[in-house]
Design an enzyme around this catalytic site. Structure first.
Site, PDB file in Angstrom:
ATOM      1  N   HIS A  20      -8.871  -6.850   5.893  1.00  0.00           N
ATOM      2  CA  HIS A  20      -8.726  -7.067   4.445  1.00  0.00           C
ATOM      3  C   HIS A  20      -8.740  -5.712   3.754  1.00  0.00           C
ATOM      4  CE1 HIS A  20     -10.332  -9.371   0.634  1.00  0.00           C
ATOM      5  NE2 HIS A  20      -9.476  -8.400   0.303  1.00  0.00           N
ATOM      6  N   HIS A  22      -6.207  -3.474   0.914  1.00  0.00           N
ATOM      7  CA  HIS A  22      -5.004  -3.356   0.074  1.00  0.00           C
ATOM      8  C   HIS A  22      -4.574  -1.901   0.105  1.00  0.00           C
ATOM      9  CE1 HIS A  22      -5.794  -7.336  -1.813  1.00  0.00           C
ATOM     10  NE2 HIS A  22      -7.047  -7.000  -1.523  1.00  0.00           N
ATOM     11  N   HIS A 200      -6.821 -14.819  -0.966  1.00  0.00           N
ATOM     12  CA  HIS A 200      -8.104 -14.552  -1.613  1.00  0.00           C
ATOM     13  C   HIS A 200      -8.580 -15.857  -2.252  1.00  0.00           C
ATOM     14  CE1 HIS A 200      -6.984 -10.416  -1.122  1.00  0.00           C
ATOM     15  NE2 HIS A 200      -7.969  -9.938  -1.858  1.00  0.00           N
ATOM     16  N   GLU A 203     -13.853 -15.516  -4.308  1.00  0.00           N
ATOM     17  CA  GLU A 203     -14.383 -14.180  -4.649  1.00  0.00           C
ATOM     18  C   GLU A 203     -15.082 -14.353  -5.994  1.00  0.00           C
ATOM     19  OE1 GLU A 203     -11.373 -11.238  -5.477  1.00  0.00           O
ATOM     20  OE2 GLU A 203     -12.770  -9.541  -5.315  1.00  0.00           O
ATOM     21  N   ASP A 281     -11.496  -3.653   1.538  1.00  0.00           N
ATOM     22  CA  ASP A 281     -10.777  -4.148   0.353  1.00  0.00           C
ATOM     23  C   ASP A 281      -9.969  -3.025  -0.319  1.00  0.00           C
ATOM     24  OD1 ASP A 281      -9.936  -6.149  -1.340  1.00  0.00           O
ATOM     25  OD2 ASP A 281     -11.823  -6.390  -2.412  1.00  0.00           O
ATOM     26  N   ASP A 282     -10.609  -2.271  -1.231  1.00  0.00           N
ATOM     27  CA  ASP A 282      -9.922  -1.200  -1.967  1.00  0.00           C
ATOM     28  C   ASP A 282     -10.806   0.051  -1.907  1.00  0.00           C
ATOM     29  OD1 ASP A 282      -7.670  -2.808  -3.354  1.00  0.00           O
ATOM     30  OD2 ASP A 282      -9.476  -3.963  -3.742  1.00  0.00           O
TER      31      ASP A 282
HETATM   32  N1  ADE Z   1      -6.159  -6.869  -5.367  1.00  0.00           N
HETATM   33  C1  ADE Z   1      -6.710  -5.784  -4.815  1.00  0.00           C
HETATM   34  N2  ADE Z   1      -7.994  -6.015  -4.536  1.00  0.00           N
HETATM   35  C2  ADE Z   1      -8.266  -7.295  -4.907  1.00  0.00           C
HETATM   36  C3  ADE Z   1      -9.403  -8.123  -4.869  1.00  0.00           C
HETATM   37  N3  ADE Z   1     -10.581  -7.711  -4.397  1.00  0.00           N
HETATM   38  N4  ADE Z   1      -9.298  -9.375  -5.365  1.00  0.00           N
HETATM   39  C4  ADE Z   1      -8.148  -9.803  -5.862  1.00  0.00           C
HETATM   40  N5  ADE Z   1      -7.038  -9.065  -5.911  1.00  0.00           N
HETATM   41  C5  ADE Z   1      -7.096  -7.815  -5.439  1.00  0.00           C
HETATM   42 ZN    ZN Z   2      -8.825  -8.035  -1.567  1.00  0.00          ZN
END
Ligand code: ADE
Ligand code: ZN
Length: 334
Positions: A20, A22, A200, A203, A281-282
């Site tokens: 996971h 991005h 997703h 969350e 994630d990011d």
């Molecule tokens: N796009 C990038 N990161 C995300 C996240 N944690 N939740 C939803 N969309 C995303």
């Molecule tokens: Zn994500």
């Protein structure tokens, strides 16, 4: 204390998969500023420190606004190559031997940057990492759920010539008010094309969205899914079906899904028999790559080596690697 240092060191050295991630969320402020300068783009930041100071989020939307702004510096093939190669280098440092990487085509096509620009950049970097380091990676094409079904269908059609490079479709962006159901036909179409599916859900959104992702989108994995814990029947369903959750600890605390890492529910999820994985994630927005996420859990939770072994194992089990390759990695874990 000594025990925690040992656990951190141990987990850092383990071969791991990341499921996971991005790619647009791995854009480091340094690369963002240099690409902005290269293309003459005006960002509302004058320094790297100012970019970092802006990354103070109170929920998912406050992050997404800056994430889409950051992505606006990505314009030519080499920008996408650099972005991807920088992430794959981080994987190498963290012993991430396999990654399944999401990209958001609509973030680029909406700015006039098409598949013929970003796909060759991504693929060039991925092939280089495979050839030079034996590091494998796969691409997941994620639809932006705040946009329409029509836009997602158009995106799927535009990806036609690139499908051999794409293993799965995903669903991301603003969760609340955009339930999985909205993309039922898009995911059915993707399934018919032979693509795997992730989404997703859970969350910020309720357990009902996780049910929809599982039952209507027929997903192989749920991204996040931490709110599943609120519905015992849902937990049982995910356990029975062994539908994995790709959990992202630093993301969850940065976006205030949990106020503090000590409150994260990952150990409860694991103890209930869920197939839980750990992911970044990011990473450039949330303060760390994969090992940093494991380290944050070790620092703040009562997590032991058996838990960590299970999570590392799960990262391969939940992947889209072939059964043979999965088994080869599982055999290597000690
Ligand atoms: N796009 C990038 N990161 C995300 C996240 N944690 N939740 C939803 N969309 C995303
Ligand atoms: Zn994500």
């Amino acid at each position: 204390m000594v025990m925690k240092i040992k656990l951190k060191d141990w987990v850092a050295k383990q071969p791991k998969a990341e499921l996971h991630l991005h790619i647009e969320g791995s854009l480091e402020p340094e690369l963002m500023m240099s690409l902005a300068a290269k293309h003459g783009i005006n960002l509302p930041y004058v320094s790297i420190d100012e970019v970092k100071a802006a990354y103070d989020f109170h929920n998912l939307q406050s992050f997404l606004d800056l994430y889409y702004l950051g992505a606006s510096v990505l314009l030519d093939e080499d920008d996408f190559y650099q972005l991807m190669f920088a992430y794959l280098q981080k994987c190498r440092e963290d012993n991430v031997v396999h990654s399944e990487i999401m990209f958001d085509p609509q973030t680029h096509t909406e700015r006039g940057v098409g598949f013929e620009i970003f796909m060759p950049g991504f693929v060039r970097a991925m092939q280089q990492a495979e050839q030079e380091w034996g590091q494998s990676s796969l691409l997941i094409m994620s639809f932006l759920r705040h946009l329409s079904e029509e836009s997602a269908l158009q995106t799927l059609a535009a990806a036609k010539n690139y499908l051999p490079h794409i293993v799965a479709v995903g669903l991301d962006s603003s969760e609340l008010g955009n339930p999985p159901q909205k993309f039922a036909r898009v995911f059915a179409h993707a399934k018919a094309l032979g693509l795997k599916r992730v989404a997703h859900a859970g969350e910020e959104g309720p357990p009902a969205y996780v049910w929809e992702a599982a039952n209507i989108l027929d997903v192989h994995r749920i991204d996040h899914g931490v709110r599943s814990i609120e519905d015992a029947n849902l937990v049982e369903h995910l356990v029975v079906k062994q539908i994995p959750l790709t959990v992202c600890p630093l993301s969850n605390t940065k976006l205030k899904v949990f106020e503090h890492m000590s409150q994260h529910n990952i150990l409860t999820l694991l103890d209930q028999g869920l197939l839980v994985t750990v992911n970044a994630d990011d990473p450039s927005y949330f303060g760390g790559y994969l090992n940093d996420n494991y380290h944050a859990l070790i620092e703040h939770l009562d997590i032991n080596q058996e838990h960590l072994k299970q999570i590392v194992k799960n990262s391969f089990i939940a992947s889209f690697l072939s059964d043979e390759v999965k088994q080869a990695w599982l055999d290597k874990l000690v």
